[in-house]
Design an enzyme around this catalytic site. Structure first.
Site, short mmCIF file in Angstrom:
data_model
loop_
_atom_site.label_atom_id
_atom_site.label_comp_id
_atom_site.label_asym_id
_atom_site.label_seq_id
_atom_site.Cartn_x
_atom_site.Cartn_y
_atom_site.Cartn_z
N ASP A 131 -14.08 15.89 102.11
CA ASP A 131 -14.96 16.69 102.96
C ASP A 131 -15.46 17.96 102.27
O ASP A 131 -16.39 18.59 102.75
CB ASP A 131 -14.30 17.03 104.31
CG ASP A 131 -13.03 17.86 104.17
OD1 ASP A 131 -12.57 18.11 103.04
OD2 ASP A 131 -12.49 18.26 105.22
N ASP A 154 -9.56 14.43 100.68
CA ASP A 154 -10.09 13.71 101.84
C ASP A 154 -11.61 13.69 101.88
O ASP A 154 -12.20 13.24 102.87
CB ASP A 154 -9.51 14.26 103.15
CG ASP A 154 -9.97 15.68 103.47
OD1 ASP A 154 -10.05 16.49 102.53
OD2 ASP A 154 -10.21 15.99 104.64
N ASP A 195 -12.44 17.14 97.10
CA ASP A 195 -11.02 17.25 97.43
C ASP A 195 -10.49 15.89 97.92
O ASP A 195 -11.26 14.95 98.09
CB ASP A 195 -10.78 18.37 98.44
CG ASP A 195 -11.37 18.09 99.81
OD1 ASP A 195 -12.18 17.16 99.93
OD2 ASP A 195 -11.02 18.80 100.76
N SER A 199 -5.83 17.75 103.20
CA SER A 199 -6.92 18.30 102.42
C SER A 199 -6.49 18.54 100.98
O SER A 199 -6.05 17.63 100.29
CB SER A 199 -7.45 19.58 103.07
OG SER A 199 -8.60 20.04 102.42
#
Length: 575
Positions: free
Chosen positions: A306, A304, A302, A146
């Site tokens: 999500d 990734d 961010d 993340s």
């Protein structure tokens, strides 16, 4: 087993990857560093594992990846041959070694006879969630840490519904991972052999196309003028560029400027101290671009893909960074109000938020007669509620969010989805602009209607074994001696989510908390304001959440600051 024995097992392993051998030899010169890498095995929790990259049982490397994947493979195999045929989908972000870790995981699953779908290049986490459902897989894995610093990576696990595993299944999976004693001796076949027999396959572009098509389903107003809205977007060197730029284009937004310095995937995240859209510093370049193109809305995702942060103009034309609570309130109000307007609000609709998310969401839901679910921290609990009500038919999902910048609108994913939030957030901004309002104006209107709410988050980073022990002492101190008063405000209720008991401090009575056990402490004041303590599940941190409300913005800020100062003073006094 003493950490020195684990180190010796690694040190004597002749087939250790050459780059890890070099790093291990360098680490041997510093006993403290060596102990940190070997004093325990990298913890595999209910959502997977996350840690610093490097050699050692307590680090992210190809061997600890194989251990995690082998544990998941054993979990799948125990579910039967059909589960193995349905298989597992694997995606990864741009972090250091993410492609290598994804391939090692894929080789491990496929070597166990489990059908394995591997994305050919990086993908956002929500698309992994979608792909598990779309391909009818038994589960999924995404290699990501993340918004953690560049030295981190992780292994995140998903179930057949596209959500992270619920507690019972997660505990079972953890037991399989923990049963593997030697991460160095897990056999894996070579990639070519596994591809030749069809066990390991590449996810084709049809999944990307299906995900982009599903995005269209969350649109509320297809006729909102999009040409007047100017957007600046930054993927912060992560996975968000392709899906979000394509999604915005499909929604008709042509005036989208990407922050070029942050457009390309880069696991070093060279332009930011932290690739975290919760932090104002992450928007520095986006703000410069926004000033140049006279933008209305800035977006940053961010690594990734999500979570997303939004920044808007205030009434003085300055940049105002919305908190996750504020963006969540804006999205919820837009979704519910416009579904009422278009006659599409179901009678049995429900929204969901976490226990550390602002109560403003509860007030909005109540005003529209929509059922609200409060869940534990972690989006998997929201996903679990979606699945529960989907199966029972009792409620229809409308929106879910958490204060840490995670939002979900369409349940074709079962985890937070920054792509969905960006496209619907842009529609929302265009709608309000058509009405002569900015998103800042819309937020102030919500406050005027429901009262003024303000939240904050304080974190204490305490690394290593000593830090973990200190975090434990802080939690136990607040648990054993809950404060009766903070900054002159009486605490009337104490909620211990680990013991699953809530105590009325005035009446000295207790009641059960009907949620899974979790190491969270919450202290509630007479007017419903609260603060909360929770050790992070993914970083060496203890987090302090604060949420207050009052009749004016000034009163709310003063109250929040006073409570925050007192709590942090008490926490820092704990040795």
């Amino acid at each position: 087993m003493a950490w020195q024995q684990t180190y010796e097992r690694w040190n004597q392993y002749e087939e250790l990857e050459p780059y890890l051998r070099t790093e291990l030899d360098e680490m041997a010169q510093n006993e403290t560093t060596l102990e940190e890498a070997f004093y325990k095995t990298l913890e595999f929790g209910t959502g997977g594992m996350r840690g610093e990259i490097g050699p050692g049982a307590n680090r992210m490397n190809v061997y600890t990846i194989r251990k995690a994947a082998q544990g998941f493979a054993d979990f799948i195999s125990a579910s039967g041959e059909e589960a193995k045929r349905h298989g597992v989908v694997i995606a990864h972000d741009p972090r250091h070694y993410s492609p290598e870790f994804a391939l090692e995981a894929a080789r491990t699953f496929a070597s166990n006879g489990i059908k394995t779908y591997l994305f050919p290049s990086l993908r956002a986490t929500p698309e992994l969630s979608f792909a598990v459902r779309h391909l009818g897989a038994f589960g999924g894995v995404v290699i990501t840490a993340s918004h953690n610093p560049p030295e981190y990576n992780g292994f995140k696990v998903y179930g057949a519904d596209g959500g992270q595993l619920p507690p019972a299944e997660a505990d079972e999976l953890v037991s399989y991972v923990n049963a593997i004693e030697d991460e160095l001796s897990i056999p894996v076949q070579d990639e070519a052999t596994l591809r030749a027999d069809g066990t390991l396959v590449t996810v084709d572009e049809s999944v990307d196309a299906a995900y982009m098509e599903a995005l269209q389903a969350i649109r509320i107003h297809k006729d909102v003028p999009t040409d007047a809205l100017k957007i600046v977007f930054s993927p912060l060197h992560g996975t968000g560029r392709r899906p979000i730029m394509e999604g915005l284009k499909a929604y008709g937004f042509d005036h989208v400027t990407i922050v070029e310095e942050q457009a390309e995937p880069d696991g070093a995240f060279p332009t930011v101290s932290s690739p975290n859209p919760e932090e104002r510093a992450a928007f520095r370049l986006a703000m410069e671009y926004g000033d140049r193109v006279s933008a209305d809305l800035l977006m940053a995702t961010d690594p990734d893909g999500d979570r997303v942060g939004f920044t808007v103009r205030d009434r003085d034309g300055e940049w105002f960074v919305l908190t996750g609570n504020q963006t969540g309130a804006l999205l919820m109000d837009y979704i519910l109000s416009q579904k009422v307007e278009t006659g599409t609000l179901p009678a049995n609709g429900f929204v969901a938020k976490t226990i550390v998310t602002s109560e403003l969401g509860a007030a909005i839901a109540k005003a529209y007669g929509v059922h609200l679910e409060n869940t534990l921290t972690g989006f998997k609990f929201i996903g679990e509620k979606i699945k529960q009500y989907e199966e029972s038919g009792e409620y229809e999902f409308l929106f879910g969010y958490e204060e840490s910048y995670g939002y979900l609108i369409g349940d074709f994913c079962r985890d937070k989805d920054a792509v969905q939030a960006c496209v619907l957030g842009a529609e929302m901004a265009a709608f309000h602009k058509q009405q002569g309002r900015t998103l800042y104006d819309a937020l102030q209107a919500i406050y005027e209607k429901y009262g003024f709410y303000e939240e904050s988050l304080q974190s204490m980073t305490l690394k290593g074994k000593a830090g973990l022990e200190q975090i434990g002492r802080m939690m136990e101190s607040f648990r054993a001696n809950p404060p009766q008063e903070v900054a002159g405000y009486e605490v009337v209720r104490f909620e211990d989510y680990k013991l699953q008991v809530a105590t009325d401090l005035r009446q000295n009575t207790t009641e059960d908390i009907d949620l899974p056990s979790s190491n969270v402490l919450k202290f509630v004041f007479e007017d419903g304001s609260w603060f909360c303590l929770r050790p992070s599940g993914t970083e060496p941190k203890i987090k302090f959440y604060f949420s207050v409300h009052a009749d004016s913005a000034e009163m709310t800020t003063a109250k929040r600051e006073a409570i925050e100062r007192d709590v942090m003073k008490q926490a820092k006094a704990i040795d």
